[in-house]
Write a protein that holds these residues in place. Sequence first.
Motif, PDB file in Angstrom:
ATOM      1  N   TRP A 165      23.318  46.283 -13.466  1.00  0.00           N
ATOM      2  CA  TRP A 165      23.403  46.675 -12.058  1.00  0.00           C
ATOM      3  C   TRP A 165      22.962  48.134 -11.889  1.00  0.00           C
ATOM      4  N   LEU A 166      23.511  49.021 -12.724  1.00  0.00           N
ATOM      5  CA  LEU A 166      23.227  50.445 -12.576  1.00  0.00           C
ATOM      6  C   LEU A 166      21.809  50.798 -13.031  1.00  0.00           C
ATOM      7  N   ARG A 167      21.327  50.147 -14.083  1.00  0.00           N
ATOM      8  CA  ARG A 167      20.032  50.505 -14.646  1.00  0.00           C
ATOM      9  C   ARG A 167      18.871  49.746 -14.041  1.00  0.00           C
ATOM     10  N   ARG A 168      19.115  48.515 -13.569  1.00  0.00           N
ATOM     11  CA  ARG A 168      18.026  47.708 -13.042  1.00  0.00           C
ATOM     12  C   ARG A 168      18.246  47.241 -11.615  1.00  0.00           C
ATOM     13  N   GLY A 169      19.364  47.615 -11.036  1.00  0.00           N
ATOM     14  CA  GLY A 169      19.635  47.186  -9.673  1.00  0.00           C
ATOM     15  C   GLY A 169      19.887  45.699  -9.557  1.00  0.00           C
ATOM     16  N   GLN A 170      20.281  45.052 -10.656  1.00  0.00           N
ATOM     17  CA  GLN A 170      20.524  43.605 -10.643  1.00  0.00           C
ATOM     18  C   GLN A 170      21.985  43.353 -10.257  1.00  0.00           C
ATOM     19  N   ARG A 171      22.238  43.451  -8.956  1.00  0.00           N
ATOM     20  CA  ARG A 171      23.599  43.305  -8.465  1.00  0.00           C
ATOM     21  C   ARG A 171      24.045  41.851  -8.552  1.00  0.00           C
ATOM     22  N   PRO A 172      25.217  41.591  -9.140  1.00  0.00           N
ATOM     23  CA  PRO A 172      25.689  40.200  -9.230  1.00  0.00           C
ATOM     24  C   PRO A 172      26.078  39.667  -7.864  1.00  0.00           C
ATOM     25  N   GLY A 173      25.820  38.379  -7.649  1.00  0.00           N
ATOM     26  CA  GLY A 173      26.200  37.747  -6.390  1.00  0.00           C
ATOM     27  C   GLY A 173      27.685  37.443  -6.343  1.00  0.00           C
ATOM     28  N   ARG A 174      28.150  36.954  -5.194  1.00  0.00           N
ATOM     29  CA  ARG A 174      29.577  36.675  -5.025  1.00  0.00           C
ATOM     30  C   ARG A 174      30.053  35.580  -5.972  1.00  0.00           C
ATOM     31  N   THR A 175      29.211  34.589  -6.193  1.00  0.00           N
ATOM     32  CA  THR A 175      29.618  33.511  -7.095  1.00  0.00           C
ATOM     33  C   THR A 175      29.792  34.037  -8.505  1.00  0.00           C
ATOM     34  N   THR A 176      28.867  34.880  -8.941  1.00  0.00           N
ATOM     35  CA  THR A 176      28.986  35.462 -10.276  1.00  0.00           C
ATOM     36  C   THR A 176      30.238  36.311 -10.387  1.00  0.00           C
ATOM     37  N   LEU A 177      30.538  37.107  -9.366  1.00  0.00           N
ATOM     38  CA  LEU A 177      31.740  37.940  -9.383  1.00  0.00           C
ATOM     39  C   LEU A 177      33.006  37.088  -9.416  1.00  0.00           C
ATOM     40  N   ALA A 178      32.991  35.964  -8.706  1.00  0.00           N
ATOM     41  CA  ALA A 178      34.155  35.069  -8.745  1.00  0.00           C
ATOM     42  C   ALA A 178      34.341  34.499 -10.145  1.00  0.00           C
ATOM     43  N   GLY A 179      33.235  34.145 -10.811  1.00  0.00           N
ATOM     44  CA  GLY A 179      33.320  33.649 -12.173  1.00  0.00           C
ATOM     45  C   GLY A 179      33.840  34.709 -13.125  1.00  0.00           C
ATOM     46  N   ILE A 180      33.428  35.956 -12.905  1.00  0.00           N
ATOM     47  CA  ILE A 180      33.919  37.053 -13.734  1.00  0.00           C
ATOM     48  C   ILE A 180      35.441  37.170 -13.606  1.00  0.00           C
ATOM     49  N   ALA A 181      35.938  37.090 -12.380  1.00  0.00           N
ATOM     50  CA  ALA A 181      37.380  37.214 -12.153  1.00  0.00           C
ATOM     51  C   ALA A 181      38.136  36.072 -12.833  1.00  0.00           C
ATOM     52  N   LEU A 182      37.625  34.847 -12.709  1.00  0.00           N
ATOM     53  CA  LEU A 182      38.278  33.707 -13.356  1.00  0.00           C
ATOM     54  C   LEU A 182      38.306  33.872 -14.877  1.00  0.00           C
ATOM     55  N   ALA A 183      37.163  34.245 -15.443  1.00  0.00           N
ATOM     56  CA  ALA A 183      37.081  34.389 -16.895  1.00  0.00           C
ATOM     57  C   ALA A 183      38.002  35.503 -17.391  1.00  0.00           C
ATOM     58  N   ALA A 184      38.070  36.615 -16.656  1.00  0.00           N
ATOM     59  CA  ALA A 184      38.934  37.725 -17.055  1.00  0.00           C
ATOM     60  C   ALA A 184      40.405  37.309 -17.043  1.00  0.00           C
ATOM     61  N   ALA A 185      40.800  36.596 -16.004  1.00  0.00           N
ATOM     62  CA  ALA A 185      42.187  36.129 -15.922  1.00  0.00           C
ATOM     63  C   ALA A 185      42.492  35.164 -17.071  1.00  0.00           C
ATOM     64  N   GLY A 186      41.566  34.269 -17.336  1.00  0.00           N
ATOM     65  CA  GLY A 186      41.760  33.327 -18.433  1.00  0.00           C
ATOM     66  C   GLY A 186      41.855  34.015 -19.780  1.00  0.00           C
ATOM     67  N   LEU A 187      41.042  35.050 -19.977  1.00  0.00           N
ATOM     68  CA  LEU A 187      41.050  35.772 -21.245  1.00  0.00           C
ATOM     69  C   LEU A 187      42.410  36.425 -21.491  1.00  0.00           C
ATOM     70  N   VAL A 188      42.989  36.989 -20.445  1.00  0.00           N
ATOM     71  CA  VAL A 188      44.316  37.611 -20.569  1.00  0.00           C
ATOM     72  C   VAL A 188      45.347  36.576 -21.005  1.00  0.00           C
ATOM     73  N   LEU A 189      45.280  35.368 -20.418  1.00  0.00           N
ATOM     74  CA  LEU A 189      46.249  34.328 -20.761  1.00  0.00           C
ATOM     75  C   LEU A 189      46.025  33.795 -22.181  1.00  0.00           C
ATOM     76  N   VAL A 190      44.763  33.611 -22.565  1.00  0.00           N
ATOM     77  CA  VAL A 190      44.472  33.093 -23.906  1.00  0.00           C
ATOM     78  C   VAL A 190      44.986  34.040 -24.982  1.00  0.00           C
ATOM     79  N   LEU A 191      44.839  35.335 -24.751  1.00  0.00           N
ATOM     80  CA  LEU A 191      45.251  36.316 -25.751  1.00  0.00           C
ATOM     81  C   LEU A 191      46.750  36.573 -25.743  1.00  0.00           C
ATOM     82  N   ASP A 192      47.448  36.053 -24.699  1.00  0.00           N
ATOM     83  CA  ASP A 192      48.915  36.081 -24.680  1.00  0.00           C
ATOM     84  C   ASP A 192      49.439  37.496 -24.961  1.00  0.00           C
ATOM     85  N   LEU A 193      49.255  38.386 -24.004  1.00  0.00           N
ATOM     86  CA  LEU A 193      49.518  39.807 -24.207  1.00  0.00           C
ATOM     87  C   LEU A 193      50.948  40.243 -23.897  1.00  0.00           C
ATOM     88  N   ALA A 194      51.877  39.304 -23.795  1.00  0.00           N
ATOM     89  CA  ALA A 194      53.255  39.664 -23.466  1.00  0.00           C
ATOM     90  C   ALA A 194      53.806  40.675 -24.478  1.00  0.00           C
TER      91      ALA A 194
END
Length: 340
Positions: free
Chosen positions: A127-156
């Motif tokens: 995004w910063l170097r090439r101006g390739q801004r992610p679309g809303r769908t991509t950002l939604a996928g990022i949020a889902l994957a990040a939340a899932g990663l936190v749960l998989v790693l069980d950080l309690a």
Amino acid sequence: MSEMTHDARATPRTGLGAGLALAVVSAVTFSLSGPLAAGLFANGWSPGAVVLVRVAVGAVVVLPFGVVALRGDWSPVRRNLRLLLGYGALGVAATQFCYFAAVQHMQVGPALLIEYSSPAAVVAWLWLRRGQRPGRTTLAGIALAAAGLVLVLDLAGARLDPVGVAWALGAMVGVSAYFLLNARTDTGLPPLSLAAGGLVVGAVLLGLLGAVGVMPLTASADPVTLAGGVVPAWAVLAALGVVTAGVAYVTGVGAGRRLGARPASFVGLLEVVSAVFFAWVFLGELPRPVQLLGGLLVLAGVVVVQQGEAATRRTPTDGPTVEPVVEPTAAPSTGPARKP
């Protein structure tokens, strides 16, 4: 650093299905390294010794194929020498060394979470170097994957250590560079040659770290217990080298060139989910329900990101126009080799 900015959105790509298949194979084979190495650790092997043997065996296996792929023309290697050094130093050696240094100061879960934030770093870089801004769908996928990663790693109950965080961030930079350089199509280097060169450089650097005592090296010839059976140590080491290094890096380069850095990095998150599964199969570590839920969220996030990237390929980007990248057979390399 301009050489690290090429991505799949810069030009139409063929073989997206093959790219996805290669990315999944790469993630799954990488994920086998932890469960296979766990038995060696239990027998007194140091993490550094396991990583060194793994990368060295991978280099020995892939190097002949990388040489053959050049077809007698070594000019791409000479032009991209700095890139190969950077790929091996950052994408192979630094990623491994920084991660194991991090877990000396903090728990595995938080270290992995920081390391596997690399897809977000790839998105930010493009995004910063090439101006390739992610679309809303991509950002939604990022949020889902990040939340899932936190749960998989069980950080309690996880605790953070500043030194450990710094090392984990180093590993994240290395992984990000791995995906960004895999996606480059303007080097003239065959995928097999890039993977072979990176593994050779990584093995040499890891060997130097061990030789000077920075990375402790201890080993044992005792057999390893896996999946309720006993396996010779050499067989486990061979699997680590051939499968989790050789196959993983070669398929990773192939996936990056077909998909681009951003989509390939998100498919790479399947490595975490797959590692939990293999820990169950080989070590009897049954995943908790919260980890299963997290795995589903990671999968959903990867699917959503792929849909967003597919939509992006069908529409112009929001950033500056990106010129098509022609895949030359002998194009000169004009910038420094970059591999976070």
